[in-house]
Structures are given as C-alpha cells and as structure tokens.
Motif scaffolding. Structure first.
Motif, PDB file in Angstrom:
ATOM      1  N   SER A  31       0.831  -1.204   0.000  1.00  0.00           N
ATOM      2  CA  SER A  31       0.000   0.000   0.000  1.00  0.00           C
ATOM      3  C   SER A  31       0.866   1.254   0.000  1.00  0.00           C
ATOM      4  O   SER A  31       2.080   1.191   0.245  1.00  0.00           O
ATOM      5  CB  SER A  31      -0.896   0.011   1.236  1.00  0.00           C
ATOM      6  N   TYR A  32       0.234   2.390  -0.240  1.00  0.00           N
ATOM      7  CA  TYR A  32       0.972   3.654  -0.152  1.00  0.00           C
ATOM      8  C   TYR A  32       1.461   3.886   1.269  1.00  0.00           C
ATOM      9  O   TYR A  32       2.564   4.408   1.477  1.00  0.00           O
ATOM     10  CB  TYR A  32       0.105   4.833  -0.600  1.00  0.00           C
ATOM     11  N   HIS A  33       0.670   3.488   2.246  1.00  0.00           N
ATOM     12  CA  HIS A  33       1.070   3.652   3.643  1.00  0.00           C
ATOM     13  C   HIS A  33       2.366   2.888   3.920  1.00  0.00           C
ATOM     14  O   HIS A  33       3.279   3.410   4.567  1.00  0.00           O
ATOM     15  CB  HIS A  33      -0.041   3.172   4.571  1.00  0.00           C
ATOM     16  N   ARG A  34       2.458   1.655   3.429  1.00  0.00           N
ATOM     17  CA  ARG A  34       3.679   0.871   3.643  1.00  0.00           C
ATOM     18  C   ARG A  34       4.849   1.476   2.874  1.00  0.00           C
ATOM     19  O   ARG A  34       5.984   1.506   3.373  1.00  0.00           O
ATOM     20  CB  ARG A  34       3.434  -0.571   3.169  1.00  0.00           C
ATOM     21  N   PHE A  35       4.581   2.003   1.679  1.00  0.00           N
ATOM     22  CA  PHE A  35       5.617   2.669   0.904  1.00  0.00           C
ATOM     23  C   PHE A  35       6.147   3.890   1.661  1.00  0.00           C
ATOM     24  O   PHE A  35       7.364   4.118   1.734  1.00  0.00           O
ATOM     25  CB  PHE A  35       5.050   3.101  -0.445  1.00  0.00           C
ATOM     26  N   ALA A  36       5.234   4.668   2.243  1.00  0.00           N
ATOM     27  CA  ALA A  36       5.637   5.858   2.991  1.00  0.00           C
ATOM     28  C   ALA A  36       6.497   5.488   4.197  1.00  0.00           C
ATOM     29  O   ALA A  36       7.445   6.205   4.543  1.00  0.00           O
ATOM     30  CB  ALA A  36       4.405   6.641   3.429  1.00  0.00           C
ATOM     31  N   GLU A  37       6.182   4.370   4.845  1.00  0.00           N
ATOM     32  CA  GLU A  37       6.995   3.897   5.966  1.00  0.00           C
ATOM     33  C   GLU A  37       8.423   3.584   5.498  1.00  0.00           C
ATOM     34  O   GLU A  37       9.401   3.915   6.181  1.00  0.00           O
ATOM     35  CB  GLU A  37       6.376   2.641   6.577  1.00  0.00           C
TER      36      GLU A  37
END
Length: 253
Positions: free
Chosen positions: A103-109
């Motif tokens: 997800s984008y959230h995991r990418f941002a992490e």
C-alpha cells in the motif's frame, strides 16, 4: 532526489512511480531497467543516485547476480512478490523490503526509513570528516584503533593488527593477526575506508576491505576479476570488476 527503478513489470513500475510522485513531486527517475544485463550496462559509468528501487526477479535472472558485481552509490529499497529473499537483500545495502502488493502507507513507511538512514549517515560522516581533517593537520595521520564491545566493557583493536574488515548482514567484522574475528561498533564500510591508510588497505569489493599483509596470492578469475587468497580466509575473495584495475595498480605501487 535522483532514483533508479529496476523493475521488469510495467504495471508495477507505474504504481511505484505514482507513489513516488505522490510523496516526492520533484523526484527524478534517472532510468527504469528490467534486466540484469541492463543493470550491469547502466553502471558501466558512475551514476549520481540517491536511492535505488529494485525488484528481485527480473526478466533474465535475479538482480543479486548484478548487484554482487557492483559498488552501489546509494542504498536499495527492494520491492518483490516473494518473501524468501528478505535475508539476502540486506547483504546489498537494503534499507527496506516491500512485499508486493504494498500500500501507499507501507511505501511511505519505507521512505521514512530511508530518510532516517540518510540522516544518520550524514551525522556520522560530518564528525568523521572533521576528525580526519583535525588529525591530519596535527600530524596524527590515519585512524589507529577501533573500539570493541566486550560484554559490558570496551576493548581496543589496533589497526596495525587487522588483516580484513568484512561487511556481513549489516555489521562489520574485523579479522586480526591471530585470525580472531571481532565485531566493530561502526557499521559503514565506506566511512572506515576513508579513515585508513590507502597504501595499506584496499576495498576489494562491496564488502571486503583487505590489508596488504593479508595477501598470500592473486590469480586471474575471469576477464574482469581476480581471486585473492588471504592468510585469514579459506576461500579466495573476488575483486569487483570496477575495482580490479585499481587493485592491480595498488599492488604495484
């Protein structure tokens, strides 16, 4: 921010690029490569990069077969659909391991991990550079010792006792004259390389920094590499193809 994308699936590359533009609108994608052959060709010349995004399985094999031949200029953020490679990636300057589909959230992490890693490296380099300049002007020369953690206490390993410094799974291991192996408190081989006398130590490849006195013999391995037998290692070490010519010159100085 300059990035390289190594990905042979166009949809996956487009999704990754979308995430990148969303978080870093000014990002510059220097190239998108889809094969081991393209990766090796790309790094024939020095490349100013801040981060590499790389899949593991490419159209002509695993990316590791290319990376192990290269001296990468920056960290790698791996993106793959397979979870069995998570140990291997951290032998290739990995800052994170994104399991597809992410997800984008995991990418941002993962990008936050990269930013923190970059900040840490900058903090380490600045004091190190100042110390080196100071020591040179005071006539002290290159680094003379390393601190070692021994349980709750500290020990000292003189640089003059070191035959080999090797990066293994994110830690640095130094082999001494008695062939004992010590874990260093430092974790960046590139920083250490700049602190040691270049007439005594040579960076043979991505993970091995060797002392001249450790060399037993040098033999041709292929057109672009040599096999170096050390007194402290049972298996010969291979020079990376980008360092072989410099290594021969170093031996002959």
């Amino acid at each position: 921010m300059k990035v390289l994308i190594i990905e042979d699936e166009q949809l996956a590359a487009e999704k990754l690029l979308g995430y990148l533009k969303r978080q870093q609108p000014e990002v510059e994608v220097v190239a998108q490569l889809g094969s081991v052959a393209q990766v090796l060709q790309f790094f024939q010349t020095p490349q100013p990069l801040d981060l590499i995004f790389s899949d593991v399985e490419l159209s002509d094999g695993q990316v590791f077969s290319a990376l192990e031949q290269l001296d990468l200029p920056c960290p790698v953020l791996f993106t793959t659909a397979y979870d069995q490679y998570w140990m291997q990636v951290f032998q290739h300057q990995a800052v994170d391991y994104l399991l597809k589909p992410f997800s984008y959230h995991r990418f941002a992490e993962a990008m936050l991990n990269f930013a923190q890693f970059k900040q840490k490296m900058q903090q380490q380099i600045a004091p190190s550079g100042a110390a080196t300049a100071s020591s040179l002007t005071s006539g002290q020369g290159y680094k003379k010792r390393f601190l070692l953690r021994k349980g709750q206490s500290l020990a000292i390993l003189p640089v003059s006792n070191i035959l080999l410094i090797r990066a293994v799974n994110g830690v640095l291991l130094a082999t001494d004259l008695q062939h004992q192996v010590h874990m260093l408190t430092e974790n960046n081989l590139g920083d250490i390389e700049t602190q040691l006398d270049p007439t005594e130590f040579f960076r043979l490849n991505r993970s091995d920094l060797i002392h001249i006195s450790s060399i037993v013999k040098v033999e041709p391995y292929n057109k672009e590499s040599v096999a170096v037998q050390l007194s402290c290692e049972a298996t010969p070490l291979l020079s990376s193809k980008t360092r072989t010519a410099a290594f021969r010159k170093w031996l002959n100085q």
